[in-house]
Design a protein around this motif. Sequence first.
Motif, short mmCIF file in Angstrom:
data_model
loop_
_atom_site.label_atom_id
_atom_site.label_comp_id
_atom_site.label_asym_id
_atom_site.label_seq_id
_atom_site.Cartn_x
_atom_site.Cartn_y
_atom_site.Cartn_z
N TYR A 71 -18.30 10.93 32.29
CA TYR A 71 -18.21 12.38 32.45
C TYR A 71 -16.98 12.89 31.70
O TYR A 71 -15.89 12.30 31.80
CB TYR A 71 -18.09 12.76 33.93
CG TYR A 71 -19.28 12.39 34.77
CD1 TYR A 71 -20.38 13.24 34.88
CD2 TYR A 71 -19.31 11.18 35.47
CE1 TYR A 71 -21.47 12.91 35.66
CE2 TYR A 71 -20.41 10.83 36.25
CZ TYR A 71 -21.49 11.70 36.35
OH TYR A 71 -22.58 11.35 37.11
N SER A 72 -17.18 14.00 30.96
CA SER A 72 -16.03 14.70 30.38
C SER A 72 -15.46 15.62 31.44
O SER A 72 -16.18 16.10 32.31
CB SER A 72 -16.44 15.49 29.14
OG SER A 72 -17.27 16.58 29.51
N GLN A 73 -14.17 15.88 31.36
CA GLN A 73 -13.52 16.72 32.35
C GLN A 73 -12.74 17.84 31.64
O GLN A 73 -11.92 17.57 30.76
CB GLN A 73 -12.56 15.90 33.22
CG GLN A 73 -13.27 14.86 34.09
CD GLN A 73 -12.29 14.08 34.96
OE1 GLN A 73 -11.22 13.69 34.49
NE2 GLN A 73 -12.62 13.87 36.21
N VAL A 95 -14.30 20.95 35.64
CA VAL A 95 -15.74 20.94 35.37
C VAL A 95 -16.11 19.63 34.67
O VAL A 95 -15.46 19.24 33.69
CB VAL A 95 -16.13 22.14 34.47
CG1 VAL A 95 -17.63 22.09 34.14
CG2 VAL A 95 -15.78 23.45 35.15
N GLU A 96 -17.10 18.94 35.22
CA GLU A 96 -17.53 17.66 34.65
C GLU A 96 -18.91 17.79 34.01
O GLU A 96 -19.82 18.39 34.58
CB GLU A 96 -17.56 16.57 35.72
CG GLU A 96 -16.18 16.18 36.23
CD GLU A 96 -16.22 14.95 37.13
OE1 GLU A 96 -15.19 14.26 37.22
OE2 GLU A 96 -17.29 14.66 37.71
N ASP A 97 -19.06 17.19 32.81
CA ASP A 97 -20.34 17.12 32.12
C ASP A 97 -20.60 15.67 31.75
O ASP A 97 -19.70 14.98 31.26
CB ASP A 97 -20.32 17.97 30.85
CG ASP A 97 -20.09 19.44 31.15
OD1 ASP A 97 -20.80 19.97 32.02
OD2 ASP A 97 -19.18 20.04 30.53
N GLU A 98 -21.84 15.21 31.96
CA GLU A 98 -22.15 13.83 31.59
C GLU A 98 -22.22 13.69 30.08
O GLU A 98 -22.90 14.46 29.40
CB GLU A 98 -23.47 13.39 32.20
CG GLU A 98 -23.75 11.91 31.94
CD GLU A 98 -25.10 11.45 32.48
OE1 GLU A 98 -25.51 10.33 32.10
OE2 GLU A 98 -25.72 12.19 33.26
N ILE A 144 -22.05 27.81 34.90
CA ILE A 144 -22.53 26.50 35.35
C ILE A 144 -22.66 26.49 36.87
O ILE A 144 -23.66 26.05 37.43
CB ILE A 144 -21.57 25.38 34.89
CG1 ILE A 144 -21.49 25.36 33.36
CG2 ILE A 144 -22.00 24.02 35.42
CD1 ILE A 144 -20.41 24.45 32.82
#
Length: 389
Positions: A59-61, A93-96, A83
């Motif tokens: 995950y990016s943060q 905010v986390e994105d895979e 989001i």
Amino acid sequence: MNTEFLEALRDLEKEKGIAVDVLLEAIEAALLSAYKRNFGSLQNARVHIDRETGDFKVYSQRTVVEDVEDERLEISLEDARRIDPRFNLGDVVEDEVTPRNFGRIAAQTAKQVVVQRIREAERNIIFEEFANREGDILTGVVQRIENKNVYIELGKTEAILTPSEQMPGENYQHGERLKTYIVEVKKTTKGPQILVSRTHPGLLKRLFEMEVPELQEGVVELKSIAREAGYRSKIAVYSKDENVDPVGACVGPKGMRVQNIVNELNGEKIDIIKWNPDPSKYVASSLSPAKVVAVEVWEDEKVARVIVPDYQLSLAIGKEGQNARLAAKLTGWKIDIKSESQMADLYPEYSEEGQTDFDDYADEYTDEYSYEEDASPILPDDLSYEDNK
């Protein structure tokens, strides 16, 4: 990664005592490092391994801010709320961002981490095992000799016998079994380092405890040791039980007990004397095998003057002062040795008249056993002393 991987980790936990969560956290940290290294990512990221399925995701943060300065690290409040409306300033905010071909890298990294942790666990087990045995004797096999250091095999690890801890005149051969005294166990990056000695006073103490049951049972006490390794030793023993001869117990039937120790120390001479609470008698006995005529003590200064017959002076002092030096180490007293003729010169009143009882006096003071087989003296850690002048 899958459930089989998690099962393997659980088996390791039972076998090596390494907690699964500790391993998974280490793997996550290693995977994060591998992700940044292989994919050149400068963004904040997090790796998570599912504790139930074994699946992993990256995950990016990004931190929620009002004004975005770096899009890789920050996100505006407006975009974050698109989001999820619940986001506020300061939230993350986390994105895979799991790469498609990250599985192979993950598998290799996980293997390396597990192997490394297993090694660390084994090293810790070895360290704990031997750290608890400091001050004990161990028997090992001489494995190799490098730069005068002798490496002794102890199963899964090895001990180091440095030149300063080797007995003078001893030659060590590959495959030779050797008894040594554990001086110190250190933790190093390459595993535990075990330092052993053949010259330490504790070696003689432990050897006597192994050979003399009365010492193990506490019937006989080893009060003091003085040692010059490879040459000569003196030990003082005592028993509260009047029916037990402490010297005889250490000597053993036909001298077998002390003989075994002398053989282990390659012929080191060992004098065994009876400890006495009376300082004058104790000092007199400590000069064994010399016979003592009289002893005068100054307890406050811990100084003793010992008078010996003229023909016993060289024996009392010993070769290069060794006997007197060991007696000083053994008793903790400074010992001044004088012959009868020296005393007569110093003190004219010291006449021949009173010397008829000296032989009886000497018999009273000398209660010792001297075992001549080539020995060395041992000094306990808690003994302070002054050498004879």
